[in-house]
Write a protein that holds these residues in place. Sequence first.
Motif, PDB file in Angstrom:
ATOM      1  N   ASP A   1       0.821  -1.207   0.000  1.00 52.41           N
ATOM      2  CA  ASP A   1       0.000   0.000   0.000  1.00 52.41           C
ATOM      3  C   ASP A   1       0.855   1.257   0.000  1.00 52.41           C
ATOM      4  N   THR A   2       1.977   1.224   0.725  1.00 53.83           N
ATOM      5  CA  THR A   2       2.895   2.361   0.724  1.00 53.83           C
ATOM      6  C   THR A   2       3.550   2.531  -0.638  1.00 53.83           C
ATOM      7  N   ALA A   3       3.921   1.418  -1.272  1.00 47.25           N
ATOM      8  CA  ALA A   3       4.538   1.479  -2.598  1.00 47.25           C
ATOM      9  C   ALA A   3       3.580   2.072  -3.623  1.00 47.25           C
ATOM     10  N   VAL A   4       2.305   1.679  -3.552  1.00 47.15           N
ATOM     11  CA  VAL A   4       1.300   2.234  -4.467  1.00 47.15           C
ATOM     12  C   VAL A   4       1.157   3.737  -4.246  1.00 47.15           C
ATOM     13  N   ASN A   5       1.090   4.150  -2.987  1.00 49.04           N
ATOM     14  CA  ASN A   5       1.017   5.582  -2.694  1.00 49.04           C
ATOM     15  C   ASN A   5       2.229   6.326  -3.245  1.00 49.04           C
ATOM     16  N   ALA A   6       3.398   5.680  -3.153  1.00 47.54           N
ATOM     17  CA  ALA A   6       4.633   6.323  -3.610  1.00 47.54           C
ATOM     18  C   ALA A   6       4.604   6.593  -5.112  1.00 47.54           C
ATOM     19  N   VAL A   7       4.207   5.610  -5.912  1.00 43.76           N
ATOM     20  CA  VAL A   7       4.225   5.807  -7.364  1.00 43.76           C
ATOM     21  C   VAL A   7       3.075   6.693  -7.828  1.00 43.76           C
ATOM     22  N   GLN A   8       2.047   6.820  -6.998  1.00 40.90           N
ATOM     23  CA  GLN A   8       0.904   7.662  -7.363  1.00 40.90           C
ATOM     24  C   GLN A   8       0.948   9.042  -6.721  1.00 40.90           C
ATOM     25  N   GLY A   9       1.935   9.275  -5.844  1.00 40.10           N
ATOM     26  CA  GLY A   9       2.043  10.565  -5.178  1.00 40.10           C
ATOM     27  C   GLY A   9       0.885  10.835  -4.237  1.00 40.10           C
ATOM     28  N   LYS A  10       0.462   9.811  -3.498  1.00 36.31           N
ATOM     29  CA  LYS A  10      -0.666   9.946  -2.580  1.00 36.31           C
ATOM     30  C   LYS A  10      -0.237   9.608  -1.157  1.00 36.31           C
ATOM     31  N   GLY A  11      -1.157   9.770  -0.220  1.00 40.24           N
ATOM     32  CA  GLY A  11      -0.869   9.416   1.162  1.00 40.24           C
ATOM     33  C   GLY A  11       0.268  10.233   1.731  1.00 40.24           C
ATOM     34  N   SER A  12       1.347   9.568   2.113  1.00 39.18           N
ATOM     35  CA  SER A  12       2.502  10.241   2.705  1.00 39.18           C
ATOM     36  C   SER A  12       3.379  10.953   1.688  1.00 39.18           C
ATOM     37  N   PHE A  13       3.055  10.847   0.404  1.00 38.60           N
ATOM     38  CA  PHE A  13       3.900  11.396  -0.663  1.00 38.60           C
ATOM     39  C   PHE A  13       3.155  12.484  -1.435  1.00 38.60           C
ATOM     40  N   THR A  14       3.790  13.626  -1.581  1.00 41.52           N
ATOM     41  CA  THR A  14       3.154  14.756  -2.265  1.00 41.52           C
ATOM     42  C   THR A  14       3.372  14.730  -3.767  1.00 41.52           C
ATOM     43  N   ALA A  15       4.242  13.840  -4.240  1.00 40.78           N
ATOM     44  CA  ALA A  15       4.500  13.700  -5.677  1.00 40.78           C
ATOM     45  C   ALA A  15       4.879  12.260  -5.967  1.00 40.78           C
ATOM     46  N   ALA A  16       4.687  11.836  -7.215  1.00 37.98           N
ATOM     47  CA  ALA A  16       5.057  10.474  -7.611  1.00 37.98           C
ATOM     48  C   ALA A  16       6.555  10.262  -7.421  1.00 37.98           C
ATOM     49  N   GLN A  17       6.913   9.134  -6.849  1.00 42.83           N
ATOM     50  CA  GLN A  17       8.313   8.817  -6.560  1.00 42.83           C
ATOM     51  C   GLN A  17       8.897   7.910  -7.649  1.00 42.83           C
ATOM     52  N   PRO A  18      10.162   8.139  -8.028  1.00 42.84           N
ATOM     53  CA  PRO A  18      10.786   7.359  -9.107  1.00 42.84           C
ATOM     54  C   PRO A  18      11.264   5.987  -8.642  1.00 42.84           C
ATOM     55  N   VAL A  19      10.321   5.143  -8.245  1.00 42.91           N
ATOM     56  CA  VAL A  19      10.675   3.807  -7.759  1.00 42.91           C
ATOM     57  C   VAL A  19       9.968   2.745  -8.589  1.00 42.91           C
ATOM     58  N   GLU A  20      10.589   1.580  -8.658  1.00 48.67           N
ATOM     59  CA  GLU A  20      10.014   0.426  -9.344  1.00 48.67           C
ATOM     60  C   GLU A  20      10.232  -0.804  -8.477  1.00 48.67           C
ATOM     61  N   ALA A  21       9.575  -1.878  -8.827  1.00 47.47           N
ATOM     62  CA  ALA A  21       9.624  -3.093  -8.013  1.00 47.47           C
ATOM     63  C   ALA A  21      10.578  -4.126  -8.597  1.00 47.47           C
ATOM     64  N   LEU A  22      11.218  -4.874  -7.704  1.00 47.01           N
ATOM     65  CA  LEU A  22      11.945  -6.073  -8.126  1.00 47.01           C
ATOM     66  C   LEU A  22      10.980  -7.259  -8.152  1.00 47.01           C
ATOM     67  N   ALA A  23      10.074  -7.300  -7.186  1.00 45.27           N
ATOM     68  CA  ALA A  23       9.105  -8.396  -7.120  1.00 45.27           C
ATOM     69  C   ALA A  23       8.175  -8.182  -5.941  1.00 45.27           C
ATOM     70  N   ARG A  24       7.017  -8.775  -6.034  1.00 48.71           N
ATOM     71  CA  ARG A  24       6.190  -8.958  -4.844  1.00 48.71           C
ATOM     72  C   ARG A  24       6.759 -10.154  -4.105  1.00 48.71           C
ATOM     73  N   ILE A  25       6.843 -10.044  -2.773  1.00 49.36           N
ATOM     74  CA  ILE A  25       7.418 -11.158  -2.017  1.00 49.36           C
ATOM     75  C   ILE A  25       6.355 -11.748  -1.079  1.00 49.36           C
ATOM     76  N   TYR A  26       6.637 -11.917   0.199  1.00 49.09           N
ATOM     77  CA  TYR A  26       5.674 -12.534   1.109  1.00 49.09           C
ATOM     78  C   TYR A  26       4.672 -11.486   1.614  1.00 49.09           C
ATOM     79  N   ASP A  27       3.652 -11.953   2.324  1.00 53.36           N
ATOM     80  CA  ASP A  27       2.615 -11.057   2.846  1.00 53.36           C
ATOM     81  C   ASP A  27       2.921 -10.617   4.278  1.00 53.36           C
TER      82      ASP A  27
END
Length: 339
Positions: free
Chosen positions: A111-137
């Motif tokens: 959920d934090t990663a989604v907020n980061a790329v969308q510039g929502k929640g704790s982030f005021t702008a989209a962040q230049p991050v990408e994923a290596l993989a989804r891992i465990y829950d």
Amino acid sequence: MSGKKLRLVAGVGVLALVAAGTVACGGKQGGAARDDTASEVTCEVTRDTRVGIATGNATGVYYVVGNALAGQLSGATGGKLTGTAAETGASVQNVEQLVAGQYDVAFSLFDTAVNAVQGKGSFTAAQPVEALARIYDNYTQVVVRNDAGIASVADMKGKRISTGSPKSGTEVIANRLLEAAGLDPAKDVQAQRLDLTKTVEGMKDGSIDGFFWSGGLPTGGVTDLFTTAGDRVRFLDVTPLLPKMAELNPAYQAGTIGRDAYRTAADTPAIVVPNVLLVRKDLDADVACAITRTVFEKKDALAQANPAAKGISLENARRTDPVPLHRGADKALADLGAR
């Protein structure tokens, strides 16, 4: 960065990392290079490279699995790639410090990663991050003292509640759950923004009435609490708040904390959030590929460090949308047969 000094440890011991840094071919290790998007991804790391891995609280699963991953990188790359894992405040702080160049890889709640790329929640702008993989829950683990008079999240009004480390994914989820229950996190609870170690200490001595924690199963600090104070604490079922949480972010899903995780009397319904490994968009593609490949090829070693890593699977690895996969990770997952 928070004022707390970060504790740096190598996955297989400080001496091993120091040795790798001083005797590796070429003498000096460098940080991960920027990606040349025009080059072919080979997954071969050809120069001595060191990556910093942002994890989480010292008694949490991120920290344990992060150190295990750091310890596997050198052997998986012929000594060319080494890793150092750091204790941090976790998800939100990890993303901020990743983007700032303080780390090369970061554990994060989805959920934090989604907020980061969308510039929502704790982030005021989209962040230049990408994923290596989804891992465990991760499992949202809400624990209260039996003598605190708390039967639901709404009952936390006026209570001393640990909402997790500042700028952690736990804090994000804690505040959202409190709001979903009709409470104002800033006014209606006596919020204690503590890491898990201090939280557990407070639960034991009675200075804290309850806490939120998002982590894999089992989490060492929670195991410690239930082992030493099991008759004085219990899990709280927060799944009645799941519909409101899912409206905020589809990452929130239903799950179960099995009785075997902490040797409790019964299973506990829980809210589950996937974890992802994040990197900057400009991380060298071969480095990204090598790290991703190591996560899956050395899964058994990671699971020996903590059973939560058993949840790492190629079946779910690509399920990171809307967080894009790094092109190096895409190559590694294709080679490994992840669809």
